[in-house]
Design a protein around this motif. Structure first.
Motif, PDB file in Angstrom:
ATOM      1  N   ASP A   1       0.906  -1.130   0.083  1.00 54.54           N
ATOM      2  CA  ASP A   1       0.046  -0.052  -0.080  1.00 54.54           C
ATOM      3  C   ASP A   1       0.975   1.082  -0.099  1.00 54.54           C
ATOM      4  OD1 ASP A   1      -2.522  -1.347   0.037  1.00 54.54           O
ATOM      5  OD2 ASP A   1      -2.222  -1.692   2.352  1.00 54.54           O
ATOM      6  N   THR A   2       1.979   1.272   0.428  1.00 52.70           N
ATOM      7  CA  THR A   2       2.753   2.488   0.631  1.00 52.70           C
ATOM      8  C   THR A   2       4.057   2.520  -0.271  1.00 52.70           C
ATOM      9  OG1 THR A   2       4.148   1.522   2.472  1.00 52.70           O
ATOM     10  CG2 THR A   2       2.025   2.832   3.265  1.00 52.70           C
ATOM     11  N   ALA A   3       4.753   1.620  -0.566  1.00 58.15           N
ATOM     12  CA  ALA A   3       5.862   1.512  -1.560  1.00 58.15           C
ATOM     13  C   ALA A   3       5.546   2.001  -2.934  1.00 58.15           C
ATOM     14  CB  ALA A   3       6.398  -0.011  -1.440  1.00 58.15           C
ATOM     15  N   GLN A   4       6.784   2.446  -3.602  1.00 59.42           N
ATOM     16  CA  GLN A   4       6.636   2.792  -4.954  1.00 59.42           C
ATOM     17  C   GLN A   4       7.672   2.251  -5.667  1.00 59.42           C
ATOM     18  OE1 GLN A   4       6.273   7.180  -4.959  1.00 59.42           O
ATOM     19  NE2 GLN A   4       4.786   7.157  -3.594  1.00 59.42           N
ATOM     20  N   GLY A   5       7.805   2.446  -6.949  1.00 59.18           N
ATOM     21  CA  GLY A   5       8.895   2.173  -7.803  1.00 59.18           C
ATOM     22  C   GLY A   5       9.305   0.725  -7.794  1.00 59.18           C
ATOM     23  N   PRO A   6      10.844   0.511  -7.750  1.00 61.32           N
ATOM     24  CA  PRO A   6      11.144  -0.774  -7.809  1.00 61.32           C
ATOM     25  C   PRO A   6      10.912  -1.584  -6.217  1.00 61.32           C
ATOM     26  CG  PRO A   6      12.953   0.516  -8.728  1.00 61.32           C
ATOM     27  CD  PRO A   6      11.557   1.522  -7.916  1.00 61.32           C
ATOM     28  N   LEU A   7      10.618  -0.897  -5.334  1.00 64.58           N
ATOM     29  CA  LEU A   7      10.384  -1.563  -3.967  1.00 64.58           C
ATOM     30  C   LEU A   7       8.829  -2.071  -4.128  1.00 64.58           C
ATOM     31  CD1 LEU A   7      12.694   0.720  -3.092  1.00 64.58           C
ATOM     32  CD2 LEU A   7      11.405   0.749  -1.092  1.00 64.58           C
ATOM     33  N   LEU A   8       8.105  -1.448  -4.892  1.00 63.89           N
ATOM     34  CA  LEU A   8       6.607  -1.937  -5.040  1.00 63.89           C
ATOM     35  C   LEU A   8       6.795  -3.117  -5.988  1.00 63.89           C
ATOM     36  CD1 LEU A   8       3.778  -1.831  -4.634  1.00 63.89           C
ATOM     37  CD2 LEU A   8       3.505  -0.236  -6.425  1.00 63.89           C
ATOM     38  N   ASP A   9       7.646  -2.988  -6.987  1.00 63.04           N
ATOM     39  CA  ASP A   9       7.869  -3.967  -8.077  1.00 63.04           C
ATOM     40  C   ASP A   9       8.343  -5.466  -7.221  1.00 63.04           C
ATOM     41  OD1 ASP A   9       7.079  -2.343 -10.160  1.00 63.04           O
ATOM     42  OD2 ASP A   9       9.388  -2.115 -10.542  1.00 63.04           O
ATOM     43  N   ALA A  10       9.114  -5.040  -6.500  1.00 61.52           N
ATOM     44  CA  ALA A  10       9.677  -6.349  -5.673  1.00 61.52           C
ATOM     45  C   ALA A  10       8.632  -7.069  -4.816  1.00 61.52           C
ATOM     46  CB  ALA A  10      10.682  -6.060  -4.713  1.00 61.52           C
ATOM     47  N   LEU A  11       7.695  -6.276  -3.970  1.00 60.77           N
ATOM     48  CA  LEU A  11       6.736  -6.631  -3.262  1.00 60.77           C
ATOM     49  C   LEU A  11       5.681  -7.452  -4.061  1.00 60.77           C
ATOM     50  CD1 LEU A  11       6.362  -3.532  -0.846  1.00 60.77           C
ATOM     51  CD2 LEU A  11       6.807  -5.862  -0.220  1.00 60.77           C
ATOM     52  N   ARG A  12       5.316  -6.652  -5.142  1.00 55.06           N
ATOM     53  CA  ARG A  12       4.435  -7.643  -6.052  1.00 55.06           C
ATOM     54  C   ARG A  12       5.054  -8.778  -6.585  1.00 55.06           C
ATOM     55  NH1 ARG A  12       2.491  -2.018  -9.466  1.00 55.06           N
ATOM     56  NH2 ARG A  12       0.964  -1.422  -8.304  1.00 55.06           N
ATOM     57  N   ALA A  13       6.184  -8.975  -6.918  1.00 54.07           N
ATOM     58  CA  ALA A  13       6.744  -9.944  -7.352  1.00 54.07           C
ATOM     59  C   ALA A  13       6.874 -11.017  -6.286  1.00 54.07           C
ATOM     60  CB  ALA A  13       8.453  -9.754  -7.788  1.00 54.07           C
ATOM     61  N   ALA A  14       6.887 -10.703  -5.041  1.00 47.01           N
ATOM     62  CA  ALA A  14       7.009 -11.531  -3.786  1.00 47.01           C
ATOM     63  C   ALA A  14       5.298 -12.041  -3.846  1.00 47.01           C
ATOM     64  CB  ALA A  14       7.408 -10.919  -2.436  1.00 47.01           C
TER      65      ALA A  14
ATOM     66  N   ASP B   1      18.231   2.140 -13.748  1.00 49.60           N
ATOM     67  CA  ASP B   1      19.483   2.771 -14.617  1.00 49.60           C
ATOM     68  C   ASP B   1      19.238   4.182 -14.555  1.00 49.60           C
ATOM     69  OD1 ASP B   1      21.075   0.276 -15.153  1.00 49.60           O
ATOM     70  OD2 ASP B   1      19.497   0.001 -16.489  1.00 49.60           O
ATOM     71  N   ASP B   2      17.878   4.669 -14.718  1.00 44.65           N
ATOM     72  CA  ASP B   2      17.700   6.161 -14.330  1.00 44.65           C
ATOM     73  C   ASP B   2      18.151   6.898 -13.495  1.00 44.65           C
ATOM     74  OD1 ASP B   2      16.156   8.413 -16.067  1.00 44.65           O
ATOM     75  OD2 ASP B   2      15.251   8.481 -13.904  1.00 44.65           O
ATOM     76  N   PRO B   3      18.955   7.868 -13.528  1.00 41.96           N
ATOM     77  CA  PRO B   3      19.570   8.486 -12.209  1.00 41.96           C
ATOM     78  C   PRO B   3      18.375   9.077 -11.315  1.00 41.96           C
ATOM     79  CG  PRO B   3      20.873   9.089 -14.118  1.00 41.96           C
ATOM     80  CD  PRO B   3      19.733   8.520 -14.643  1.00 41.96           C
ATOM     81  N   GLU B   4      17.301   9.395 -11.686  1.00 40.04           N
ATOM     82  CA  GLU B   4      16.347   9.966 -10.960  1.00 40.04           C
ATOM     83  C   GLU B   4      15.461   8.906 -10.226  1.00 40.04           C
ATOM     84  OE1 GLU B   4      12.011  12.362 -11.555  1.00 40.04           O
ATOM     85  OE2 GLU B   4      13.436  12.636 -12.921  1.00 40.04           O
ATOM     86  N   GLU B   5      15.089   7.565 -10.916  1.00 40.55           N
ATOM     87  CA  GLU B   5      14.533   6.511 -10.313  1.00 40.55           C
ATOM     88  C   GLU B   5      15.732   5.779  -9.113  1.00 40.55           C
ATOM     89  OE1 GLU B   5      12.427   2.274 -11.801  1.00 40.55           O
ATOM     90  OE2 GLU B   5      14.048   3.046 -12.620  1.00 40.55           O
ATOM     91  N   ILE B   6      16.963   5.981  -9.378  1.00 38.51           N
ATOM     92  CA  ILE B   6      17.991   5.518  -8.699  1.00 38.51           C
ATOM     93  C   ILE B   6      17.763   6.330  -7.203  1.00 38.51           C
ATOM     94  CG2 ILE B   6      20.341   5.277  -8.172  1.00 38.51           C
ATOM     95  CD1 ILE B   6      20.797   4.366 -10.695  1.00 38.51           C
ATOM     96  N   ALA B   7      17.735   7.473  -7.613  1.00 39.97           N
ATOM     97  CA  ALA B   7      17.747   8.439  -6.352  1.00 39.97           C
ATOM     98  C   ALA B   7      16.602   8.082  -5.404  1.00 39.97           C
ATOM     99  CB  ALA B   7      17.624   9.827  -6.795  1.00 39.97           C
ATOM    100  N   GLY B   8      15.398   7.931  -6.121  1.00 37.56           N
ATOM    101  CA  GLY B   8      14.180   7.579  -5.204  1.00 37.56           C
ATOM    102  C   GLY B   8      14.072   6.295  -4.497  1.00 37.56           C
ATOM    103  N   VAL B   9      14.880   5.381  -5.279  1.00 37.52           N
ATOM    104  CA  VAL B   9      15.158   4.098  -4.308  1.00 37.52           C
ATOM    105  C   VAL B   9      16.000   4.306  -3.157  1.00 37.52           C
ATOM    106  CG1 VAL B   9      16.262   1.799  -4.622  1.00 37.52           C
ATOM    107  CG2 VAL B   9      14.774   2.418  -6.359  1.00 37.52           C
TER     108      VAL B   9
END
Length: 449
Positions: free
Chosen positions: A179-192, A364-372
């Motif tokens: 419910d609270t994660a975004q981006g690659p963190l949410l992707d990992a949770l959905r994969a789990a 790989d995108d610097p903005e996405e990396i910064a969010g993570v």
């Protein structure tokens, strides 16, 4: 970060000496496992860094000596409290992922607590910052971009610590969930979430005579009667370490099968381990549970922290690992416990069907990396804040978030500067050390291999 100037040959000898202290006994017992471990470490500077927490803390110790020695707990932002915080011990960019907590929620957070101990909170932050320098370099980011990423991490950590120290409510600093994660963190949770217990069981077991058993092959080792007896006796000891809330259905712990395994990963080379198949929370075969018993290792940081109050708190390394994880991780694995086998402390936990590690391959995108990185900074702060006077353990009897918040507040700008300087200096050192290590290994210079 002032570092001694050594030639490649001198540094190579230093690396070998540190390895002998950290790995010597295990390597002698199982050279084949360490050949696999070292080949994995040879693959990249980051893989080398992951496998050499022992070298990292050796270098921090040397850095302290270069400043004039004295108390190993001394340094910027460290005092009698902030130097005695429960730390992860091996915090790097890949030690984050998903787990199912004891309430049934999928959580993204710090994982792998094998190296956890009590020490300076800045050591975790420095280890993570240097790992980001290595990740950034591997992704061809500029020094300026790496600097910005470390500053993002420092700022996110500082903001979360301050929020916790000033009484933020739990809904203002929620864990990373579906419910609270975004981006690659949410992707990992959905994969789990897409994973199933049945898939895990199908990969490791089979049905024979209407009962589930471990399948042969795949790294499983059949045990002789004497070893099986010892493992089951250790299992009985493990049951006594579980909280009462985990023992609501005794049938859950009925043993169906036991096999041996041998760890060959970067962190567990040469360590004997065992898998035990249990009934689980119902008679249905798809609800069976696999737990592992693994010999716990001596954490690298402990060789540089000799405080008897810390050392004397733990019965053995298995006890240390479990107590540390329970302190650092809210609602930890309900199967988590410890035992002894062959005179050595053992860690016991579930082989989770819902574990997915953060995958940096496609970030790989610097903005996405910064969010993570910002999210990982928040996760680090939450972890440090969890293990204090409210954790149920007496080893850290004060509010860690308040102590850390006060220390950083004394020099806000210097906090980020410290991590940036360290990240660049140690990232460069790790890259150079990796090349030295590869040459040592491929030329047969590692004793015992």
């Amino acid at each position: 970060m002032p570092l001694p100037q050594l030639s490649a040959e001198q540094r190579g000898e230093e690396i070998l000496a540190v390895f002998d202290t950290a790995f010597g006994e295990l390597l002698a017992a199982d050279p084949a496992a360490f050949r696999v471990k070292f080949r994995k470490m040879a693959a990249s500077a980051f893989a080398f860094y992951r496998g050499t927490a022992c070298l990292f803390y050796h270098d921090l110790d040397a850095e302290n000596a270069g400043r004039g020695g004295g108390n190993i707990f001394s340094g910027p932002f460290l005092d009698d409290r902030t130097s005695r915080v429960w730390i992860h011990g091996d915090l790097h960019a890949e030690n984050f992922g998903t787990y199912m907590d004891s309430t049934g929620r999928l959580i993204f957070n710090v994982n792998d607590f094998d190296e956890a101990y009590v020490g300076p909170f800045t050591w975790d932050l420095k280890r993570f910052a240097a790992s980001m320098a290595l990740v950034g370099y591997a992704k061809a980011l500029s020094d300026a971009q790496i600097t910005e990423l470390v500053r993002v991490y420092a700022a996110a950590y500082r903001d979360r610590v301050h929020a916790l120290a000033t009484g933020a409510k739990s809904d203002e600093v929620p864990p990373f969930t579906l419910d609270t994660a975004q981006g690659p963190l949410l992707d990992a949770l959905r994969a789990a979430r897409a994973l199933t217990r049945f898939e895990l069981l199908d990969s490791m077991t089979e049905i024979r005579d209407f009962e589930r058993r471990f399948a042969s092959g795949g790294g499983s080792i059949e045990l002789d009667a004497a070893t099986r007896y010892k493992v089951l006796a250790a299992f009985d000891g493990y049951l006594e370490t579980l909280p009462e809330t985990s023992l609501t259905r005794p049938d859950s712990y009925r043993v169906k099968d036991v096999v041996g395994r041998r760890g060959i990963g970067i962190g567990s080379a040469g360590l004997p381990s065992y898998n035990i198949l249990l009934e689980g929370n119902s008679d249905a075969l798809e609800n069976d549970v696999i737990i592992y018993i693994k010999q716990a290792q001596t954490p690298a940081v402990s060789r540089h922290i000799t405080d008897p109050a810390i050392r004397g708190y733990f019965q053995h390394e298995g006890h240390r690992t479990v107590i540390s994880q329970r302190a650092l991780q809210a609602h930890a694995d309900p199967w988590l416990g410890w035992t002894e086998l062959g005179g050595a402390g053992q860690l016991v936990a579930e082989v989770s069907p819902y574990a997915v590690d953060l995958d940096w391959g496609d970030i790989d995108d610097p903005e996405e990396i910064a969010g993570v990185v910002a999210d990982l900074g928040r996760a680090t702060a939450t972890m440090h804040a969890a293990a204090d006077d409210t954790s149920g353990e007496s080893l850290v009897p004060f509010s860690t978030e308040r102590a850390i918040d006060a220390a950083i507040a004394a020099d806000e700008d210097g906090f980020a500067d410290l991590l940036v300087e360290f990240a660049h200096a140690y990232g460069a050192r790790a890259r150079a050390d990796h090349q030295i290590f590869v040459d040592l290994f491929r030329n047969g210079r590692v004793p015992g291999l």
